[in-house]
Motif scaffolding. Structure first.
Motif, short mmCIF file in Angstrom:
data_model
loop_
_atom_site.label_atom_id
_atom_site.label_comp_id
_atom_site.label_asym_id
_atom_site.label_seq_id
_atom_site.Cartn_x
_atom_site.Cartn_y
_atom_site.Cartn_z
N CYS A 1 0.81 -1.22 0.00
CA CYS A 1 0.00 0.00 0.00
C CYS A 1 0.84 1.27 0.00
O CYS A 1 0.40 2.30 -0.49
N CYS B 1 -1.88 -2.17 4.55
CA CYS B 1 -1.80 -3.59 4.24
C CYS B 1 -1.10 -4.39 5.33
O CYS B 1 -1.32 -5.60 5.44
N LEU C 1 -4.94 -11.63 3.08
CA LEU C 1 -5.15 -10.98 1.80
C LEU C 1 -5.71 -11.94 0.76
O LEU C 1 -6.45 -11.55 -0.15
N CYS D 1 -5.82 -1.17 -0.85
CA CYS D 1 -4.56 -0.51 -0.52
C CYS D 1 -4.68 1.00 -0.58
O CYS D 1 -3.78 1.71 -0.13
#
Length: 377
Positions: A42, A54, A108, A167
């Protein structure tokens, strides 16, 4: 004359570097380079207020400073934490950091679709590289993944919100390159998404840069969509006189055909600094409309990291062995001895691939409507 500020010493993974006050741990690690640099999904040095989203750049501070040598009790985001004189940091030398990073990658990938075989970002995706180094071979998530509808953001940009990792890079890019902010992230938690109001900011001449800053395949170039794989194309640096931007770009070519145009990037995957000293953002005219080699002044092949899949068969200065096949065949060019269409039904039946001058294009592999109906039946 202002007094020169003293440099601060910081040790990262047993390597000491001196940096000015106000430098973050991440940027200090970038001065060292190599595996010492934490990954960042990010943070973007060219965008204000980026970072801290992130958590992939978490590091362990084992010594706060010379004045206060106590370690920080929790892992900190290296992109948002500034260094102190005498600070000692552990990145790849800390098992806590490795375990935490593995957990972040697993989170993620919980909702991220594993559609790399059809994603245009494959081959240059930061999440692919991150999951290769810190991912697992299986998933513990047994529930239904979060799914969003695809959005066409104007004639040039496609939004796949299902692939988005939030992000915020595209939000900051459109906000800082657009005169007015008309988009952002709506909802919270598992329902958070990039708002469709981003469509209203597409009248800006620099909105195409959201494609370059996206670390995954959430924002892709519709003019390049499904046309080729990035590792089959050859990146070359080029420039032109443009009244809107720096005009310094990277052409992705196959043969003499320009498949797409992007901004140049540095070793950290960020927009490189242009020759005028400013960030090398490029305008939409250069990105989407200038797709001919005659539009550009070709400078030469791009120097690509040898570890990248894009670098395959594209090493600068590579000397290829001579081809003797034509001499063996008495000057006759080699051709395909197999009727590919009768086997796979991929290309148009009236097109012979061995007679195409240059590499085959995506248009050569479209199935005719009549043949498609037959296959569907």
């Amino acid at each position: 004359m202002a007094e020169e500020q003293p440099l601060l010493k910081v040790t990262i993974d047993n390597i000491t570097v001196e940096v000015p006050a106000g430098t973050t741990i991440l940027n200090a690690a970038r001065q060292i380079g190599g595996d010492v640099v934490p990954p960042a999904m990010c943070y973007y040095s060219k965008l204000q207020n980026s970072g801290g989203k992130c958590r992939t750049c978490l590091v362990e501070v084992s010594k706060g400073s010379e004045k206060d040598p106590r370690p920080m009790p929790k892992l900190v985001a290296s992109c948002r934490t500034t260094v102190m004189d005498g600070m000692e940091v552990k990145n790849i030398t800390s098992q806590r950091v490795i375990d935490a990073r593995n957990g972040v990658v697993e989170m993620l990938l919980i909702n991220h679709p594993l559609d790399c075989p059809i994603c245009d970002q494959a081959g240059e995706c930061d999440l692919q590289d991150l999951s290769f180094n810190h991912g697992k071979d299986g998933s513990r998530f047994d529930f239904e993944k979060r799914v969003f509808d695809k959005h066409t953001l104007g004639p040039h940009i496609q939004l796949h919100m299902t692939r988005c990792i939030l992000c915020y890079r595209c939000v900051f890019t459109a906000d800082q390159l657009t005169n007015k902010r008309e988009h952002g992230v709506l909802d919270r938690g598992d329902h958070a998404q990039i708002a469709t109001y981003i469509e209203k900011s597409l009248d800006n001449d620099f909105i195409g840069n959201v494609i370059d800053v996206c670390p995954v395949g959430a924002l892709t170039d519709r003019t390049f969509r499904f046309k080729n794989r990035v590792w089959f194309t050859k990146p070359v640096d080029a420039h032109r006189n443009c009244s809107k931007c720096c005009g310094e770009v990277r052409l992705w070519m196959r043969g003499d055909e320009v498949f797409r145009v992007t901004a140049r990037k540095d070793q950290w995957g960020e927009i490189a600094t242009a020759s005028d000293g400013k960030t090398g953002w490029i305008c939409d005219e250069c990105r989407f409309e200038k797709k001919k080699t005659s539009d550009w002044v070709i400078e030469g092949p791009t120097k690509v990291n040898r570890q990248s899949v894009i670098a395959q068969n594209k090493y600068v200065g590579l000397v290829k062995p001579p081809e003797f096949l034509q001499e063996v065949m008495d000057g006759t060019k080699p051709r395909y001895m197999l009727d590919i269409h009768s086997v796979s039904g991929v290309n148009e039946p009236e097109i012979r691939l061995d007679l195409i001058d240059g590499p085959a294009h995506s248009e050569d592999f479209k199935i005719a409507d009549e043949k498609r109906k037959e296959l569907e039946q």
